[in-house]
Design an enzyme around this catalytic site. Structure first.
Site, PDB file in Angstrom:
ATOM      1  N   SER A 270     103.099  -5.841  56.145  1.00 53.47           N
ATOM      2  CA  SER A 270     102.987  -7.050  55.325  1.00 53.47           C
ATOM      3  C   SER A 270     102.100  -8.081  56.007  1.00 53.47           C
ATOM      4  CB  SER A 270     104.370  -7.657  55.136  1.00 53.47           C
ATOM      5  OG  SER A 270     104.870  -8.094  56.371  1.00 53.47           O
ATOM      6  N   HIS A 271     101.461  -8.905  55.211  1.00 49.77           N
ATOM      7  CA  HIS A 271     100.799 -10.101  55.741  1.00 49.77           C
ATOM      8  C   HIS A 271     101.070 -11.245  54.777  1.00 49.77           C
ATOM      9  CE1 HIS A 271      97.583 -11.285  58.819  1.00 49.77           C
ATOM     10  NE2 HIS A 271      98.635 -10.826  59.431  1.00 49.77           N
TER      11      HIS A 271
ATOM     12  N   HIS B 275     109.902 -10.791  63.263  1.00 50.35           N
ATOM     13  CA  HIS B 275     108.678 -10.058  62.998  1.00 50.35           C
ATOM     14  C   HIS B 275     108.413  -9.003  64.069  1.00 50.35           C
ATOM     15  CE1 HIS B 275     104.748  -9.698  61.091  1.00 50.35           C
ATOM     16  NE2 HIS B 275     104.217  -9.649  62.292  1.00 50.35           N
TER      17      HIS B 275
END
Lengths: 235, 718, 85
Positions: free
Chosen positions: B86-87, B41
């Site tokens: 993004s989440h 990430h």
């Protein structure tokens, strides 16, 4: 027209009101911080704008109603000068007691952002003097708590006194529960005080100021205020 | 006790690399910090070589990748900053908070560029649209986006929502934010100098979201689903104050740098500034305002508490910054300073807790070279339910079935929960293939599009990704905008599966080809891998967001402004195919691994003619044909215009492909009869055929169908 | 002395309680059919200093009157408990 727009922490339609007034009347509006204790010298119109003052935590408008600036806003209204609360600003006005009633969660329990239609019920107020009585406006709403509530007896009194200024309606102007997007009692979208100089409304006139954005029906409200103020000052 | 390197998410090779760089074993806090900063990430270690394939300069680009967001020149001295992120994992575990904090995070990325956030768009990929589970998850996600975006005063002007069973356990939430900034006051994270202060503004720091980045870099197991303490809680009220406070401080020239505290909190924001500026930084954990007691320095350094920004400023500006933060009722504390030793250091009072090379923490970690293997060819298309145009009612049945499909049906139930009008600049609201906002400061309009098409990417990742990108470009051109640049979010399952990695690589190449051939550089983006959960993984879902600019307000051509008597034209080459189409999925046709046409020269020609059409006002409405094909586009135009169309198309065996095929540069125009000749000449060299006339209140086509608009609308609104 | 004041706030009789109605519908849907009514309100905890319990109650009452409760639409109840010894 000297306009002051109060900014609470969490207000988010303050600049939109400034823009609408500027675009419609080519005059500047000034921002007033909630911690100030006085309005700018010569203020003729005060607007409490939409948004989420203090995050709308506790109850919408409750904490803003206790801000330092509210004392000056109250005095302004007592002098008979126009005071307009839009959306969250309307909620603040009911919490201060300057207007009756309360705004509860929408019937759908959802936030609603959409165009709706409202009928002008009175055109003898500073805010509506350039509209036609019965005129239908296409104007946006954007709120979670917009269901206007008053206990039955008070509601009757409000209606008897003719203090409903705007009512949700069909595009043709028919008032019916079906056309009230949030479930407001009697389709009430905007009410005024007895004197007629304080107006609270859930629809956003500042969002209906330019046809490029979908409607210019709200611009007349600023023109009405301008005209009314010129007339009353000329007296 | 010192954790094993595997517990913090590192691989053995990575741990060895760390020891080699340091010349010693890392201590416990260092190990935890590297575990997070070297996670997928934060580090993009699986995709960095792929992302290098994206062209990212030229055209209108002012700032390419490498900062918190990209920036393009929108004229008049104003820039547009934008990025999508993004989440996904947080939204799968806690839909409301996950989606809300996703919106909050991307808004702060834009703010970090010195830009005022003016719009957000959301890409939602949700599970089976008719299942109760999807509905409840979607409700949480939508209410999360609404609850945050509405309160923070940034309009949610559009986006894309799709449904497919592959997202049942793995919903995707991609949030894009757009901001505007004067080009002469863009904030950079590369200009910090020794002696400057690192100042934290915003909320107090708690234990929420610790090591969330590492969480986002692993597959969801039943175990991680119970890991709710890692989920951050958003407070849009504080975010609103933070926006106003930071812009206030920035507008008075009080800062030299600004960073969002997103994944890995203080650690990532501060180490990245040091690494990019070629300096060091020391963070004093005991000076960080806390919300909880007994937090360890490494917890403070990795906390992902929301609504915090790191400001870099000269010491003499501190008092004024503190005064401004007090006005906005925000916490403000100098928590460190820029140094000249190139080290990322954490001090707890007099004790040195962490001392690592800044470049190792906030720069780059070793790339992970995953093996790549082309998957076996998909089976040949089975004509089990082959479309037959002559079968009575076939076309109408399919049209109505598709209109009511969650993927193609009306989505106003979602977007009416978003305040899409605040800031009073929304010209084309959600509900169209394009969103348009005005930049009041320079009087220009910008167009915003978002696309994702997992089905086509699954069939052929290269041309599928290219087609996805083109689907985001064509509505801009048809409406009269020239594209400026793109941002993307690469959503995939685990890259550790060689076939997945091949698909990922090929679709990146597809995006890169269009970016190069059409000169639409990539200025920002985000990668989300490991979107799998027990028993399911997502289809390849690269999502693209594009920003375009209109030369003049008058050039804007709307989608649904049909006028009675208008002639209906289909413009563009038919590259349309049923492969991967909505019709094929509805009727159970198996896809085949046939690449779609990718013919950049045709796209360029289409773009030129489309722009000419809008600039010369040759049409009263125009719509790029997208999901569902020609007939669905036509039905949507009719519904929104409140006007019918009489189609005049000869019945042939090719009818299903023509009416329901997807792909290729095609558009539907309605042209006033007086403009017919000019319109046709604007499209010279490109097939353009007259297929009908606007009028009445039905959508009709000879003997094939004749359906009243109110019936169409009823089905479309479900 | 420190007191914990518990303030329970709920919609007044006759005020449309959309939340309560929605919750009641959901409860019925999942099988709790034998319910008469649901009201959704809020619960606020305040820790305050006061000389005695009566004073704590009086202070809490003023808080409710001035900010915490809107008497037009809400009823409330105050409970007080002494903290520590």
């Amino acid at each position: 027209m000297k306009t002051s727009v109060v900014v609470f922490p969490g207000s988010n339609c303050d600049l939109d009101v400034v823009h609408a007034v500027r675009a419609t009347l080519q005059t500047e509006a000034s921002l007033v911080w909630h911690e100030d204790s006085e309005l700018p010298e010569g203020t003729e119109l005060v607007v409490l704008p939409g948004g989420f003052s203090y995050g709308d935590y506790l109850r919408c408008g409750a904490m803003a109603a206790k801000s330092r600036i509210i004392g000056a806003v109250r005095k302004h209204a007592e002098r008979g000068l126009p005071l307009l609360g839009i959306c969250n600003g309307f909620q603040v006005l009911t919490e201060t007691g300057l207007l009756p009633g309360a705004l509860l969660a929408n019937r759908s329990l959802s936030f609603i952002c959409d165009y709706c239609h409202v009928r002008v019920e009175r055109n003898d107020t500073p805010f509506t003097c350039m509209y036609g009585k019965g005129q239908v406006l296409r104007i946006p709403i954007a709120h979670y708590e917009g269901l206007y509530f008053l206990p039955a007896a008070d509601l009757d009194a409000l209606e008897r006194e003719g203090r409903v200024v705007f009512r949700y309606c069909s595009p043709e102007g028919d008032v019916d529960e079906r056309f009230s997007p949030n479930g407001s009692l009697n389709g009430i979208a905007g009410v005024t005080n007895t004197r007629g100089n304080v107006l609270g409304m859930m629809p956003h006139p500042e969002r209906a100021g330019e046809s490029l954005l979908g409607s210019s029906d709200g611009a007349v409200l600023w023109r009405s205020l301008h005209k009314w103020l010129e007339g009353s000052l000329g007296k | 006790m010192k954790p094993d390197f595997r517990e913090v998410g590192l691989k053995e090779s990575e741990y060895r690399a760390i020891i080699k760089i340091l010349g010693r074993e890392p201590n416990t806090p260092e190990l935890r910090i590297l575990g997070v900063m070297w996670s997928e990430h934060c580090s993009y270690k699986s995709t960095r070589p792929l992302l290098a394939k994206f062209p990212n300069t030229g055209g209108a680009v002012v700032q390419g990748p490498g900062e918190n967001a990209g920036i393009v020149d929108a004229g008049g001295g104003w820039g547009v900053a934008f990025k999508v992120e993004s989440h996904n994992h947080p939204s799968a575990v806690a839909p409301f908070q996950g989606a809300a904090t996703g919106v909050g995070g991307i808004i702060r990325d834009i703010l970090a560029m010195g830009a005022r956030p003016v719009a957000t768009l959301d890409g939602l990929c949700l599970g089976d649209g008719n299942s109760a589970h999807t509905r409840s998850l979607a409700e949480g996600i939508v209410k999360g986006i609404a609850g945050y975006g509405n309160a923070v005063g940034v309009p949610t002007v559009g986006g894309k929502t799709i449904y497919d069973g592959c997202y049942n356990g793995n919903p995707l939430v991609n949030a894009m934010c757009v901001g505007i900034v004067p080009l002469d006051s863009v904030v950079s994270s590369k200009t910090a100098k020794p002696g400057q202060l690192a100042i934290l503004v915003g909320s107090r720091t708690g234990r929420d979201g610790i090591a969330g980045a590492a969480f986002a870099s692993s597959e969801l197991t039943d175990d991680t689903r119970s890991s709710r303490p890692k989920i951050q809680i958003g407070d849009p009220f504080v975010e609103k104050l933070l926006i106003e406070c930071c812009l206030d401080i920035h507008s008075r020239g009080l800062i030299v740098g600004m960073q969002d505290m997103g994944a890995a909190g203080i650690t990532s924001s501060s180490s990245e500034i040091a690494a990019k500026s070629g300096t060091g930084i020391v963070i004093r954990s005991d000076l960080v305002p806390l919300r909880e007691e007994n937090m360890k320095p490494w917890e403070i350094a990795l906390s992902e508490s929301q609504e915090r920004m790191l400001l870099i400023a000269e010491p003499e500006n501190l008092p004024e910054i503190e005064r401004t933060a007090r006005k906005w009722e925000l916490e403000c504390a100098p928590i460190g300073e820029i140094t000249d030793d190139g080290l990322f250091v954490i001090m707890d009072k007099d004790e040195m807790i962490v001392s690592l090379p800044a470049g190792m923490v906030g720069g780059s970690c070793p790339v992970l070279p995953w093996p790549s293997r082309k998957p076996a060819e998909k089976t040949i298309m089975q004509r089990t339910a082959a479309p037959s145009a002559d079968q009575p009612g076939y076309i109408l049945d399919q049209l109505l079935g598709m209109l009511g499909d969650p993927n193609l049906a009306d989505k106003s139930e979602i977007y009416h929960q978003y305040d899409y009008m605040v800031q009073t600049n929304t010209v084309i609201p959600p509900g169209s293939g394009i969103s348009v906002i005005r930049i009041r400061e320079n009087g220009r309009l910008i167009g915003l599009t978002m696309e994702v098409d997992p089905w086509k990417c699954d069939i052929d990742p290269f041309t599928g990704a290219a087609e996805t990108f083109l689907k985001a470009l064509r509505p801009l051109w048809v409406s009269g905008a020239e594209h400026l640049a793109m941002t993307n979010c690469l959503n995939y399952p685990s890259p550790e599966n060689p076939e997945n990695f091949w698909v990922l690589s090929r679709s990146v190449e597809g995006f890169a080809a269009v970016a190069r051939d059409l000169v639409c550089p990539v200025v920002s983006g985000n990668v989300s891998l490991y979107n799998e959960s027990t028993g399911s993984r997502i289809l390849p879902s690269p999502l693209v967001g594009v920003v375009g600019l209109y030369e003049k307000t008058e050039n804007l051509l709307r989608e649904s402004t049909l006028r009675d008597g208008d002639l209906i034209f289909l413009a563009g080459t038919s590259g349309a195919t049923l492969n991967g189409s909505h019709l094929a999925r509805r009727t159970g046709m198996e896809p085949i691994s046939t690449p779609f046409d990718y013919l950049p020269e045709r796209e360029v020609a289409f773009m030129r003619s489309a722009l000419k059409t809008s600039r010369e006002n040759l049409a009263s409405s125009g719509r790029a044909i997208a999901g569902g094909g020609l007939l669905i586009s036509m039905a949507k135009t009719c519904i929104a215009s409140g006007r019918g169309i009489r189609l005049d198309i000869p019945v042939s065996a090719k009818l299903p492909e023509l009416l329901f095929g997807e792909g290729g540069a095609r558009a539907l125009y309605s042209v006033p009869p007086s403009c017919e000749n000019q319109f046709i000449s604007a499209w010279s060299g490109i097939p353009v055929i007259r297929i009908g006339e606007a009028g009445g209140s039905e959508l009709s086509m000879g003997t094939v169908m004749n359906i009243p608009l109110h019936h169409l609308e009823q089905i479309w609104r479900r | 002395m420190t007191f914990l004041v518990k303030i329970l706030i709920f919609p007044k009789e006759g005020v449309l309680d959309t939340q309560g109605k929605a919750v009641a519908r959901s409860l019925k849907r999942i099988g709790f059919e034998a319910l008469n009514d649901v009201r959704v309100g809020k619960y606020i905890q305040v820790w305050l200093e006061a000389g005695n319990e009566a004073e704590a109650i009086a202070k809490a009452g003023s808080m409710c009157g001035e900010l915490l409760v809107n008497n037009l639409i809400e009823d409330h109840r105050i409970e007080v408990e002494r903290c520590g010894l």
